[in-house]
Design an enzyme around this catalytic site. Structure first.
Site, PDB file in Angstrom:
ATOM      1  N   ARG A  31       5.080  14.611 -21.325  1.00 46.66           N
ATOM      2  CA  ARG A  31       5.153  16.021 -21.705  1.00 46.66           C
ATOM      3  C   ARG A  31       6.572  16.578 -21.714  1.00 46.66           C
ATOM      4  NH1 ARG A  31       0.250  17.169 -17.817  1.00 46.66           N
ATOM      5  NH2 ARG A  31       1.333  15.362 -16.977  1.00 46.66           N
ATOM      6  N   LYS A  53      -4.897   1.244 -13.401  1.00 47.45           N
ATOM      7  CA  LYS A  53      -5.843   1.717 -12.413  1.00 47.45           C
ATOM      8  C   LYS A  53      -5.455   3.121 -11.959  1.00 47.45           C
ATOM      9  CE  LYS A  53      -5.706   0.264  -8.000  1.00 47.45           C
ATOM     10  NZ  LYS A  53      -4.880   0.898  -6.967  1.00 47.45           N
ATOM     11  N   ASP A  67      -4.825  -5.136 -13.466  1.00 45.11           N
ATOM     12  CA  ASP A  67      -4.783  -5.183 -12.005  1.00 45.11           C
ATOM     13  C   ASP A  67      -3.546  -6.013 -11.704  1.00 45.11           C
ATOM     14  OD1 ASP A  67      -4.996  -6.219  -9.345  1.00 45.11           O
ATOM     15  OD2 ASP A  67      -7.036  -5.450  -9.321  1.00 45.11           O
ATOM     16  N   HIS A  68      -2.514  -5.357 -11.181  1.00 41.86           N
ATOM     17  CA  HIS A  68      -1.220  -6.061 -11.111  1.00 41.86           C
ATOM     18  C   HIS A  68      -1.272  -7.277 -10.189  1.00 41.86           C
ATOM     19  CE1 HIS A  68      -0.555  -3.612  -7.477  1.00 41.86           C
ATOM     20  NE2 HIS A  68       0.388  -4.477  -7.147  1.00 41.86           N
ATOM     21  N   ASP A 114      -8.740   2.222  -3.282  1.00 40.07           N
ATOM     22  CA  ASP A 114      -7.380   1.984  -3.775  1.00 40.07           C
ATOM     23  C   ASP A 114      -7.054   0.490  -3.853  1.00 40.07           C
ATOM     24  OD1 ASP A 114      -4.774   2.733  -4.558  1.00 40.07           O
ATOM     25  OD2 ASP A 114      -4.027   2.549  -2.502  1.00 40.07           O
ATOM     26  N   HIS A 148      -7.942  -4.993  -6.055  1.00 40.59           N
ATOM     27  CA  HIS A 148      -7.044  -6.120  -5.742  1.00 40.59           C
ATOM     28  C   HIS A 148      -7.725  -7.165  -4.850  1.00 40.59           C
ATOM     29  CE1 HIS A 148      -4.218  -3.466  -7.489  1.00 40.59           C
ATOM     30  NE2 HIS A 148      -3.821  -2.848  -6.403  1.00 40.59           N
ATOM     31  N   LYS A 190      -2.987   0.681   5.380  1.00 41.84           N
ATOM     32  CA  LYS A 190      -1.603   1.167   5.294  1.00 41.84           C
ATOM     33  C   LYS A 190      -1.070   1.363   6.702  1.00 41.84           C
ATOM     34  CE  LYS A 190      -1.521   3.071   0.742  1.00 41.84           C
ATOM     35  NZ  LYS A 190      -0.676   2.079   0.063  1.00 41.84           N
TER      36      LYS A 190
HETATM   37  C1  BG6 Z   1      -1.600  -0.187  -5.622  1.00 45.21           C
HETATM   38  C2  BG6 Z   1      -2.087   0.864  -4.676  1.00 45.21           C
HETATM   39  O1  BG6 Z   1      -2.574  -0.475  -6.573  1.00 45.21           O
HETATM   40  O2  BG6 Z   1      -1.293  -1.372  -4.899  1.00 45.21           O
HETATM   41  C3  BG6 Z   1      -1.046   1.142  -3.604  1.00 45.21           C
HETATM   42  O3  BG6 Z   1      -2.382   2.061  -5.379  1.00 45.21           O
HETATM   43  C4  BG6 Z   1      -0.657  -0.134  -2.913  1.00 45.21           C
HETATM   44  O4  BG6 Z   1      -1.525   2.091  -2.661  1.00 45.21           O
HETATM   45  C5  BG6 Z   1      -0.278  -1.212  -3.932  1.00 45.21           C
HETATM   46  O5  BG6 Z   1       0.438   0.149  -2.072  1.00 45.21           O
HETATM   47  C6  BG6 Z   1      -0.058  -2.543  -3.262  1.00 45.21           C
HETATM   48  O6  BG6 Z   1       0.532  -3.419  -4.191  1.00 45.21           O
HETATM   49  P1  BG6 Z   1       1.522  -4.554  -3.711  1.00 45.21           P
HETATM   50  O7  BG6 Z   1       1.848  -5.307  -4.956  1.00 45.21           O
HETATM   51  O8  BG6 Z   1       2.692  -3.873  -3.073  1.00 45.21           O
HETATM   52  O9  BG6 Z   1       0.738  -5.350  -2.710  1.00 45.21           O
END
Ligand code: BG6
Length: 516
Positions: free
Chosen positions: A68, A173, A202-203, A260, A265, A361
């Site tokens: 934006r 996501k 999904d990284h 989350d 993951h 966390k």
């Molecule tokens: C993200 C979450 O998808 O993955 C975050 O939203 C989290 O909260 C993160 O910290 C963790 O990813 P990585 O690659 O640091 O383990």
């Protein structure tokens, strides 16, 4: 005829061409919606630049950031600084200035229908000037409430199905916040894009160590025969972070650890550990086998799901706030920052083997790992007399896959302690360390996924059915948790190993979590 013996060492691997031409995508424009957010600068642009550096991007290529704010040329300059800061790149890097010239910006409101027509002509203009043709990769990195608006507008302005070229949509996501919303989002997206055009990201699937789970299992002959209920006692998956919510209070308040990280993951990790060998490493086979694992998981009883929230504590010697004191978090918040579940997989391979999953966390250590705990041998003939061994009872074998950090794999087994006295067995470890074997890999996971999306390879992306199946599993727990605010919160100190209820979940079965 005798064949020459060849020892393949990591050095030999460096001679293997890393840029096979069939992996270079066709000329493409990547259009990133929500481009002014952190993800673009920290992850996407550094990843794209790394692809450029190793020659994996087509020459005819452009990136168009859409958001934006009226950023103009500032955007490309900001992306350049992101590449330097987060991509481990120095300013004298060849290609950098040329690459930055390919970065464009287009300001618009996502709900402004007329702006999509202007975006279309902008993209056509960039394509024409750079010999790109009709291929487009739309990357949805906005807040999820805009996903549908954007997708519908792409559809109604002829951007989703141009006459020539491949059009694909990458969706970040969170993909829904429960089963119903995920279904609705799937319906909305699939009303414009066919499933083969949709890349739900999904990284974790971009991480080398995650892909290596499949290689470890299916490229080696010795592990798969024992990879089942006959030999494996239980499996633990841990995704521990030291980070807190990092200014994302409003997002995290609505999310929590189960949504989350666990639903996506951790469940991806579980599917790679538990799936049957696919018939090929192709999208259909791999995604089908993953789906079969998730579908074989029976409903998780509420007694097998526990939650926690951190109170103030210390991380690496520094005082940190409790979750309820974080910026823009309800001081009486009931959101979980830690979740652990026990689940089973009702199939021939896994019946009776518990899988314990935990994510949280502000824990003691940043550590993501999978640990496969084997059964004891049927008879233990050593270490019967504890006084001759300092190591106590014989420990079962464990294979540990370290996803991050210190990426690697280790195998714990018992070894004879060198002594002329009675036989004494202590646990030792055989270790494979990624960095030592292959050198440090600076890739952030997005390289592989962006490249695959441009190539149209969906193997490492979530399928509609998979997403809905994992949501179906966790939605009842999320609903029950939302209905009953925990009286015990906060129940673990920042910097600790998590709440006691999580330890008790394993203790009931005579197990303990691996040490954080
Ligand atoms: C993200 C979450 O998808 O993955 C975050 O939203 C989290 O909260 C993160 O910290 C963790 O990813 P990585 O690659 O640091 O383990």
């Amino acid at each position: 005829m005798a064949t020459a013996q060849m020892k393949v060492t990591p050095e030999d691997l460096s001679n293997v061409p890393t840029t096979p031409s069939e992996r270079i995508p066709e000329p493409t424009i990547i259009v990133i919606f929500g481009a002014s957010g952190d993800l673009t600068k920290r992850k996407l642009l550094p990843a794209l630049f790394h692809l450029e550096q190793v020659g994996l991007l087509p020459k005819e290529f452009a990136i168009v950031g859409v958001a934006r704010r009226p950023l103009g040329d500032e955007f490309a300059a900001d992306m350049r600084s992101g590449i330097l800061e987060f991509g481990g790149v120095t300013a004298d890097e060849p290609h950098l200035e040329e690459f930055v010239k390919k970065v464009h910006y287009f300001a618009m409101n996502f709900d402004d229908g007329a702006a999509y027509a202007r975006l279309k002509s902008e993209l056509d203009g960039i394509a024409k000037a750079n010999g790109i043709g009709g291929n487009r990769l739309f990357y949805l990195a906005t807040a999820p409430e805009y996903f549908n608006e954007i997708v519908q507008n792409l559809g109604s302005h002829g951007l989703a199905k141009p006459a020539q070229g491949a059009v694909r949509a990458v969706v970040e996501k969170p993909f829904g916040h429960d089963l119903e919303s995920a279904r609705e989002l799937n319906r909305q997206i699939n009303s414009v894009f066919a499933e083969r055009q949709v890349f739900r990201i999904d990284h974790y699937l971009g991480k080398e160590t995650v892909q290596n789970i499949l290689v470890f299992r299916f490229a080696n002959g010795m592990f798969e025969p024992v990879w089942n209920r006959n030999y494996i006692d239980h499996v633990q998956i841990t995704a521990a972070e030291t980070l807190g919510v990092e200014g994302r209070g409003p997002f995290y308040e609505k999310a929590g650890a189960l949504r989350d990280v666990v639903q996506n993951h951790v469940m991806e990790l579980l599917s790679f550990v538990a799936m049957e060998p696919p018939t090929s490493f192709e999208s259909q086979s791999v995604r089908l086998e993953k789906l079969k694992v998730w579908q074989a998981i029976p409903a998780i009883p509420m007694t097998d799901a526990v939650r926690g929230q951190y109170s103030p504590g210390q991380i690496a010697g520094k005082d940190v706030l409790g979750y309820r004191e974080e910026e823009r978090v309800d001081p009486e918040s009931g959101t979980e920052t830690y979740a652990a579940v026990k689940l089973g997989i009702d199939n021939w391979r896994w019946a009776g083997v518990p899988f314990y999953l935990r994510a949280g966390k502000r824990l003691k250590r940043r550590y993501t790992e999978i640990s496969i705990q084997f059964k004891q041998p049927p008879q233990l003939i050593f270490n019967r007399n504890a006084s001759v061994s300092d190591c106590g009872e014989i420990q079962p074998n464990v294979i540990t896959m370290r996803i991050q950090p210190d990426e690697g794999i280790s195998l714990r087994f018992g070894a004879k302690v060198p002594t002329t006295q009675a036989m004494s067995v202590c646990p030792v470890t055989m270790d494979f360390d990624y960095a030592a074997a292959f050198g440090k890999n600076s890739a952030n996971g997005y390289e592989r996924l962006l490249l695959d999306a441009m190539l149209g390879d969906q193997t490492l992306f979530a399928h509609r059915d998979g997403v809905e199946t994992t949501w179906a599993l966790y939605t009842p727990i999320l609903e029950a948790w939302a209905a009953k605010k925990p009286k015990t919160f906060p129940n673990y100190a920042a910097g600790s190993a998590g709440p006691q209820c999580s330890d008790e979940l394993l203790k009931r079965d005579g197990h303990t979590w691996r040490k954080l």
